[in-house]
Design an enzyme around this catalytic site. Structure first.
Site, PDB file in Angstrom:
ATOM      1  N   TYR A  33       0.827  -1.201   0.000  1.00 52.70           N
ATOM      2  CA  TYR A  33       0.000   0.000   0.000  1.00 52.70           C
ATOM      3  C   TYR A  33       0.860   1.249   0.000  1.00 52.70           C
ATOM      4  CZ  TYR A  33       0.855   0.941   5.017  1.00 52.70           C
ATOM      5  OH  TYR A  33       1.424   1.237   6.225  1.00 52.70           O
ATOM      6  N   LYS A 148       6.530  -1.928   1.896  1.00 53.85           N
ATOM      7  CA  LYS A 148       5.342  -1.335   2.508  1.00 53.85           C
ATOM      8  C   LYS A 148       4.159  -2.294   2.354  1.00 53.85           C
ATOM      9  CE  LYS A 148       3.203   3.157   3.268  1.00 53.85           C
ATOM     10  NZ  LYS A 148       3.323   3.088   4.733  1.00 53.85           N
ATOM     11  N   GLU A 181      11.758   2.620  14.442  1.00 52.89           N
ATOM     12  CA  GLU A 181      10.806   3.585  13.886  1.00 52.89           C
ATOM     13  C   GLU A 181       9.501   3.419  14.642  1.00 52.89           C
ATOM     14  OE1 GLU A 181       9.590   2.730   9.824  1.00 52.89           O
ATOM     15  OE2 GLU A 181       9.744   0.575  10.179  1.00 52.89           O
ATOM     16  N   LEU A 206      11.106   1.269   7.339  1.00 52.38           N
ATOM     17  CA  LEU A 206      10.564   1.707   6.056  1.00 52.38           C
ATOM     18  C   LEU A 206      11.240   3.020   5.674  1.00 52.38           C
ATOM     19  CD1 LEU A 206       8.231   1.180   3.923  1.00 52.38           C
ATOM     20  CD2 LEU A 206       7.017   2.982   5.146  1.00 52.38           C
TER      21      LEU A 206
HETATM   22  N1  PDD Z   1       2.665   4.936   7.444  1.00 50.22           N
HETATM   23  N2  PDD Z   1       7.306   3.731   9.017  1.00 50.22           N
HETATM   24  C1  PDD Z   1       6.181   2.992   8.985  1.00 50.22           C
HETATM   25  C2  PDD Z   1       6.169   1.652   9.635  1.00 50.22           C
HETATM   26  C3  PDD Z   1       5.038   3.489   8.321  1.00 50.22           C
HETATM   27  O1  PDD Z   1       3.906   2.747   8.277  1.00 50.22           O
HETATM   28  C4  PDD Z   1       5.085   4.776   7.716  1.00 50.22           C
HETATM   29  C5  PDD Z   1       3.906   5.347   6.989  1.00 50.22           C
HETATM   30  C6  PDD Z   1       6.284   5.513   7.796  1.00 50.22           C
HETATM   31  C7  PDD Z   1       6.428   6.858   7.164  1.00 50.22           C
HETATM   32  O2  PDD Z   1       6.445   6.759   5.758  1.00 50.22           O
HETATM   33  P1  PDD Z   1       5.928   7.958   4.827  1.00 50.22           P
HETATM   34  O3  PDD Z   1       6.706   9.151   5.213  1.00 50.22           O
HETATM   35  O4  PDD Z   1       6.201   7.490   3.457  1.00 50.22           O
HETATM   36  O5  PDD Z   1       4.443   8.139   5.115  1.00 50.22           O
HETATM   37  C8  PDD Z   1       7.375   4.950   8.444  1.00 50.22           C
HETATM   38  C9  PDD Z   1       1.461   5.324   6.738  1.00 50.22           C
HETATM   39  C10 PDD Z   1       1.228   6.796   6.762  1.00 50.22           C
HETATM   40  C11 PDD Z   1       0.294   4.520   7.277  1.00 50.22           C
HETATM   41  O6  PDD Z   1       0.501   3.328   7.478  1.00 50.22           O
HETATM   42  O7  PDD Z   1      -0.805   5.041   7.438  1.00 50.22           O
END
Ligand code: PDD
Length: 286
Positions: A33, A148, A181, A206
């Protein structure tokens, strides 16, 4: 006006949007996703998000459900049909529908769902001004969190634990004591010298798109970034701590496991990065 979702080639009322019971996303979490921020009528950093989608799909050997150009068009259309000026667009691709069997199906076509949601920027801004609290939990995820994937059970459990503790996010901690994270965000600190520190994204976390764009933002503001691990103790004693994700951009952290970070108020570096983010990020008109 009803909310609209895109499901496998059709725009349908969100309330009526369904996938098949043998969608492999539903049965095996066999899919990936992306979440993009929508701000002031623009989809933020779409190119980087779709580049990462391409990588996630490639790592799992799932084909694109349609051409990249067509997917971009559908994303913009879903945002437009839902009249989202500020909020997010969610996109999920699974390996498709097939009789339940762990091995890859021979004939399944990748399935795609795209939704969009409004989020009131005033509410988000208020949260930033108050700062967020995090708790820490032991890392218990698989070692391919660079993909992801929609398999997010440890993240769900960690986030729920945070909520029960009166916090907003949970940081996964490595056995060596360093911060990996958050359950849905990347983690950062600001040292007493004003340097930004975040863990390298080559493995174990991620590679957040917000994280990547923040390198550009930091450059614009003349801030130095050091990519290295940091411990919970270092974070608690730091000048500032903050998290990044597409849905929240930059959010100051004011408490870790019940202990204040610095004076317990959002830091100025995090707030200025937050302020500058939109101007630096890529903007695609929805
Ligand atoms: N989550 N780390 C994890 C485990 C994440 O699920 C996310 C993003 C990030 C940050 O990635 P980005 O900057 O590309 O949004 C880091 C999304 C927002 C979610 O699961 O809703």
């Amino acid at each position: 006006m009803p909310r609209i979702a895109y499901v496998n080639g059709r725009y349908v009322r969100h309330a009526d949007a369904v996938v098949h019971v043998e969608d492999r996303g539903y049965q095996f979490a066999d899919g990936v996703y992306e979440v993009c921020e929508v701000a002031r009528g623009f989809i933020v950093d779409m190119t980087r998000h779709l580049d990462r989608l391409n990588r996630s799909l490639g790592e799992l050997d799932i084909a694109w459900p349609m051409s990249r150009k067509a997917l971009e068009t559908v994303m913009r259309e879903v945002v437009r049909r839902n009249r989202v000026m500020n909020g997010m667009v969610y996109l999920q691709v699974t390996r498709g529908v097939a009789p339940r069997d762990h091995v890859f199906p021979v004939a399944a076509r990748p399935a795609v769902v795209i939704t969009a949601k409004r989020i009131d920027p005033a509410v988000v801004h208020k949260r930033a001004e108050g700062g967020l609290k995090v708790i820490t939990v032991p890392e218990n995820r698989w070692d391919r969190v660079d993909i992801k994937s929609i398999g997010l059970l440890p993240n769900v459990l960690a986030k729920q634990k945070a909520k029960v503790a009166g916090a907003h996010e949970a940081w996964f901690i490595d056995p060596d004591g360093t911060v990996k994270e958050g359950a849905s965000t990347n983690a950062w600190i600001v040292t007493m010298e004003g340097k930004l520190v975040t863990r390298p994204a080559d493995h174990g976390i991620l590679r957040g798109i917000t994280r990547t764009t923040l390198f550009d933002v930091a450059g614009k503001l003349g801030l130095e970034i050091e990519e290295r691990g940091f411990t919970v103790a270092e974070a608690k004693a730091a000048r500032e701590a903050f998290i990044t994700a597409a849905t929240t951009v930059v959010m100051p952290i004011v408490e870790i496991d019940g202990e204040s970070v610095a004076n317990g108020h959002p830091g100025s570096v995090a707030m200025s990065l937050r302020q500058a983010f939109f101007d630096v990020a890529e903007k695609t008109r929805a």
